[in-house]
Design an enzyme around this catalytic site. Structure first.
Site, PDB file in Angstrom:
ATOM      1  N   ASP A 444       0.828  -1.212   0.000  1.00 23.87           N
ATOM      2  CA  ASP A 444       0.000   0.000   0.000  1.00 23.87           C
ATOM      3  C   ASP A 444       0.859   1.258   0.000  1.00 23.87           C
ATOM      4  OD1 ASP A 444      -2.354   1.451  -0.004  1.00 23.87           O
ATOM      5  OD2 ASP A 444      -3.231   0.373   1.680  1.00 23.87           O
ATOM      6  N   ASP A 512     -10.861   1.800  -3.303  1.00 22.48           N
ATOM      7  CA  ASP A 512     -11.384   1.507  -1.960  1.00 22.48           C
ATOM      8  C   ASP A 512     -12.902   1.449  -1.957  1.00 22.48           C
ATOM      9  OD1 ASP A 512      -8.943   1.260  -0.737  1.00 22.48           O
ATOM     10  OD2 ASP A 512      -8.931   3.263   0.142  1.00 22.48           O
TER      11      ASP A 512
END
Length: 689
Positions: A444, A512
């Site tokens: 990430d 997301d």
């Protein structure tokens, strides 16, 4: 295929349907000849024999015709190369040589001590272009070094396609008329960015299945810029490369070199769909590692547990995940250091002893015993001020002396351009991957560059480029040392998706936003360039607690996520036995159609604009259609969808309805899905009989 004229000054690269041609003029000017439908070498030579247009006052004979315009001389277009020394700025180059090796063309130029090599390679119908700079003289500052300038043929009424967005709304497709002047997109954030994917396409009258489309995609995971310019004579040029501004990219001392990222270009006469299928085939064949191997169905623990995790709790989720057919179990954020919230722990990549007393190996072993692979989440390029790493090395973060260190999500960006930071991360991550049987890493990157300073460095601007190169080097080194580990690129969703990172990772986290209706538009845009084989998509809980509170059926959520690499991210401990049983059926179905979805040819049958939306995948004698009814009016049945990619002379059995149809009927008149009501979805499987 690469062909060269007898005089060695005209070059022609050809793929199955397209060609690209260029020519070296009498004064060493490198001129663009052709990009489009396949031509013969004699055609390219005839184009090379044509004179340039007559001079017009206040205009340049070279503008709009050069392959790679440099700064300086009789030019006014945006330069692809801008350099300066202590004595002068700009480039006055001369041709030195042309070389070929393994179908790659290298054209070498020189300006005193600076050697410039232009690289060309045809892969399928995709032309890869990049540039190498080597300095053999006094220090040179490179203000701008674009990978390529693309010149389009003379047309009227060009239309520009691009993918724009923001966090939780990435990859949305927009098409607008191109007007005179420049349209510039890019990122000045240090990563690819949520706001734009580094891709553009131009057409005049293309549809989904017909018409010429020109597309360009940049393989760079840092700041970047693509400029699309319609020049005064109506010609269009596209210039792009690493870095957003011209304030300084890097400095080359004597003996140093720099290679730009690849800027790939594609011409297709099969419309937007044909262009997409060509891009997908190119990436599966030449970019994505192990693309011939299907990605497993995964479960990710984040939305179920967030930071409140323990070994026993993760094992309970793992047992439920295995029961519904999941193949890869991933422990997300919260397993390491003092990481009980987003305020601490980043940088300390060792298991939290209170949560995992014996490390990750016992849990990984039990996950393997359940028949699943084991994965973890990391964010190596970041650090929390509340961490052992930051307390030991506060100078390792990007910052400007005397200025406040900006924090987003309570974290700072490590200066990965530093060799000591690279060494630390290699040691930490290599030890981690050696400590337990880890099969997958979700990598990430949750904040942008803001204070991109490097105190004590003579040329601090280089961190923008060096950070990305160090990231690539670290991923390459980890993949070589741990060849069984797969990597996913994530950046708060779709903030780092490009051909550069895809050459080093197995899939990407698309957004997301896991709302299944929103994802249809995101996935539609994503598919313009990238294949389903890399597009991770999750089934999460309903109502959608993170974003909009929308209620959707498990059926709609699964069929939406089955359009890519299927994952599950809901709290399985709260799912009913009926929901778990239904989920098992959907997972089983996905595994059956997975080779078609991940490796088949994609046809976008109906875009997600309300009403019915559908995509089709074709591979060999099989096809699958995923269809979603977003809204229904006046009780009308869902319209039929016309299929693509089938043999019109063959008969196909539709496995959901049991009906037999001729390919010609399905392609001309379509297939009715039987969907009713809002947010309904279905999977139709067709097999040639």
């Amino acid at each position: 295929m690469l062909e060269i004229s007898d005089d060695g000054r005209t070059w022609l690269l050809s793929g199955p349907t397209g060609s690209y041609a260029l020519h070296l003029g009498a004064d060493d000017e490198l001129l663009h000849l052709h990009w489009g439908a396949r031509i013969a070498l004699a055609d390219a030579e005839a184009l090379a024999a044509r004179p340039l247009p007559d001079y017009r006052p206040f205009e340049s004979l070279l503008d709009g015709h050069e392959e790679y315009p440099v700064e300086g001389g009789p030019r006014f277009v945006r330069p692809a190369l801008s350099v300066r020394t202590e004595e002068r700025r700009g480039t006055e180059w001369r041709f030195e040589a042309a070389e070929t090796e393994d179908e790659e063309l290298r054209l070498r130029f020189r300006d005193d001590g600076l050697a410039v090599t232009l690289h060309y390679r045809m892969r399928g119908d995709v032309v890869e272009r990049w540039v190498t700079l080597r300095n053999d003289g006094p220090a040179v500052e490179v203000l701008r070094a674009d990978s390529a300038t693309w010149t389009l043929p003379e047309r009227e009424d060009w239309r520009l396609s691009q993918l724009h967005g923001r966090w939780a709304a990435e990859s949305r497709l927009v098409r607008t008329p191109l007007t005179y002047g420049e349209k510039v997109i890019g990122s000045r954030r240090g990563h690819t960015g949520h706001q734009h994917l580094p891709w553009v396409a131009l057409d005049t009258d293309a549809t989904e299945e017909r018409g010429e489309v020109y597309g360009c995609a940049l393989g760079w995971s840092g700041s970047w810029r693509i400029a699309v310019a319609q020049l005064p004579d109506a010609r269009v040029q596209i210039t792009g490369g690493a870095g957003h501004d011209d304030s300084g990219l890097l400095r080359l001392a004597a003996g140093e070199s720099f290679t730009t990222p690849v800027f790939a270009g594609l011409w297709s006469d099969g419309g937007f769909g044909g262009a997409s299928r060509a891009w997908h085939a190119y990436q599966r064949a030449y970019v994505v590692p192990d693309a011939d191997r299907d990605r497993p169905v995964l479960f990710n623990s984040w939305e179920a547990t967030e930071f409140d995790i323990s070994e026993d709790q993760q094992l309970a989720l793992a047992r439920r995940a295995a029961a519904i057919g999941v193949e890869l179990f991933v422990v997300d954020d919260g397993w390491f250091g003092a990481r009980t919230s987003d305020r601490a722990g980043l940088g300390d990549w060792t298991p939290n002893p209170d949560r995992f007393p014996s490390g990750l190996k016992p849990l990984a072993d039990q996950v393997h015993d359940l028949g699943m692979q084991f994965g973890i989440w990391v964010e190596p390029e970041m650090v929390n001020p509340d961490s052992d790493l930051y307390r030991a090395h506060p100078d390792w973060v990007q910052h400007h002396p005397g200025r406040k260190r900006t924090e987003f999500r309570n974290q700072l960006v490590l200066n990965l351009a530093r060799e000591d930071v690279q060494d630390y991360l290699w040691t930490q991550l290599d030890s981690l991957l050696s400590s337990a049987p880890i099969d997958y890493v979700k990598w990430d990157f949750n904040r942008c560059f803001t204070d991109a300073g490097w105190p004590g460095e003579p040329y601090p601007q280089r961190l923008w480029t060096d950070h990305v190169q160090a990231l690539y080097g670290l991923l390459d080194r980890l993949r070589a040392a741990h060849p069984g580990v797969a990597f996913e690129s994530c950046s708060g969703g779709g903030g780092r998706i490009d051909l550069g990172v895809l050459s080093r990772t197995d899939q990407v986290w698309t957004s997301d936003n896991t709302d299944p209706l929103d994802r249809l538009a995101i996935q539609h845009g994503f598919s313009q360039l990238h294949p389903a084989r890399v597009m991770a998509a999750w089934v999460t809980d309903s109502p959608n607690a993170m974003l909009n509170g929308r209620v959707s059926s498990l059926r709609f959520r699964f069929v939406s996520a089955m359009a890519g690499v299927l994952g599950v991210g809901g709290d399985l401990t709260r799912w009913t036995e009926e929901e778990l049983a239904e989920a098992r059926n959907w997972v089983d179905l996905y595994k059956e159609i997975r080779p078609l979805v991940q490796r088949g040819d994609l046809h976008r049958l109906r875009p997600p604009r309300g009403g019915l939306s559908a995509v089709q995948y074709v591979r060999g004698d099989e096809s699958v259609v995923l269809a979603w009814l977003q809204a229904q009016r006046f009780g009308e049945p869902a319209p039929a969808v016309r299929l693509r990619g089938l043999d019109p002379t063959a008969s196909y059995e539709c496995r959901e309805t049991g009906e037999v149809h001729r390919g010609a009927v399905l392609m001309q008149h379509g297939l009715r899905t039987g969907l009713r009501g809002d947010l309904d979805a279905t999977v139709l499987r067709l097999r040639r009989i």
